[in-house]
Design a protein around this motif. Structure first.
Motif, short mmCIF file in Angstrom:
data_model
loop_
_atom_site.label_atom_id
_atom_site.label_comp_id
_atom_site.label_asym_id
_atom_site.label_seq_id
_atom_site.Cartn_x
_atom_site.Cartn_y
_atom_site.Cartn_z
N PHE A 216 -85.58 -30.13 -12.51
CA PHE A 216 -86.54 -28.75 -13.06
C PHE A 216 -85.82 -27.54 -12.70
CE2 PHE A 216 -89.52 -25.35 -11.59
CZ PHE A 216 -90.24 -25.49 -12.84
N ILE A 217 -84.99 -27.23 -11.99
CA ILE A 217 -84.40 -26.06 -11.80
C ILE A 217 -83.22 -25.93 -12.82
CG2 ILE A 217 -82.72 -24.52 -10.19
CD1 ILE A 217 -84.36 -25.41 -7.80
N ARG A 218 -82.57 -27.31 -13.10
CA ARG A 218 -81.55 -27.14 -14.31
C ARG A 218 -82.16 -26.91 -15.34
NH1 ARG A 218 -80.53 -32.38 -14.33
NH2 ARG A 218 -79.19 -32.39 -12.40
N GLN A 219 -83.19 -27.35 -15.83
CA GLN A 219 -84.00 -26.97 -17.09
C GLN A 219 -84.34 -25.68 -17.20
OE1 GLN A 219 -87.05 -30.01 -17.82
NE2 GLN A 219 -85.68 -31.58 -18.15
N ALA A 220 -85.05 -25.08 -16.23
CA ALA A 220 -85.57 -23.70 -15.89
C ALA A 220 -84.28 -22.73 -16.31
CB ALA A 220 -86.17 -23.38 -14.62
N LEU A 221 -83.26 -23.25 -15.88
CA LEU A 221 -81.93 -22.34 -15.84
C LEU A 221 -81.33 -22.36 -17.21
CD1 LEU A 221 -79.74 -20.43 -14.83
CD2 LEU A 221 -78.28 -22.51 -14.05
N GLN A 222 -81.57 -23.48 -18.21
CA GLN A 222 -81.26 -23.58 -19.29
C GLN A 222 -82.18 -22.91 -20.47
OE1 GLN A 222 -80.99 -27.87 -20.66
NE2 GLN A 222 -79.73 -27.30 -22.38
N HIS A 223 -83.30 -22.96 -20.04
CA HIS A 223 -84.40 -22.27 -20.88
C HIS A 223 -84.05 -20.82 -20.60
CE1 HIS A 223 -88.07 -20.17 -21.47
NE2 HIS A 223 -88.37 -21.36 -22.14
N GLU A 224 -83.92 -20.34 -19.63
CA GLU A 224 -83.70 -18.79 -19.29
C GLU A 224 -82.45 -18.41 -19.89
OE1 GLU A 224 -84.67 -14.90 -18.02
OE2 GLU A 224 -85.82 -17.01 -18.47
N LEU A 225 -81.41 -19.20 -19.74
CA LEU A 225 -79.89 -18.71 -20.64
C LEU A 225 -80.23 -18.80 -22.16
CD1 LEU A 225 -77.72 -21.02 -18.45
CD2 LEU A 225 -77.58 -18.58 -18.59
#
Length: 101
Positions: A39-48
């Motif tokens: 979840f955190i990996r996807q959230a970080l990718q989305h934010e980037l």
């Protein structure tokens, strides 16, 4: 170590989260049926991606502002626009307005 999801080598990191964010991320990951790490990996990718898109939009806006101050660009744009309304002198019949009913 290869990861099938990302197709590449993964780097382990350690981070500290405020308690509330840790609880929220764990809860949301559970609701979505994924690990908190995923979840955190996807959230970080989305934010980037979001930040990159904002930077691209800001660069485009800056370029458009520079064009608005460029006299050569304005003159060429006006000439092109004026050409859109020009009709050939020998086209008096206005073929595009007649109907073949």
């Amino acid at each position: 170590m290869k990861n099938a999801e990302c197709g590449g080598v993964m780097t382990a990191i350690s981070m500290n989260l405020p308690d509330e964010l840790a609880v929220q991320s764990r809860s949301m990951a559970k609701q979505l049926g994924m690990s908190r790490t995923a979840f955190i990996r996807q959230a970080l990718q989305h934010e980037l991606q979001r930040v990159e898109r904002q930077q691209d939009e800001a660069a485009i806006a800056a370029d458009l502002r520079r064009l608005a101050d460029n006299r050569t660009y304005i003159s060429e744009s006006q000439a092109i626009e004026a050409g859109f309304n020009d009709l050939p002198e020998d086209d008096a019949e206005c073929w595009w307005t007649t109907r073949d009913d």
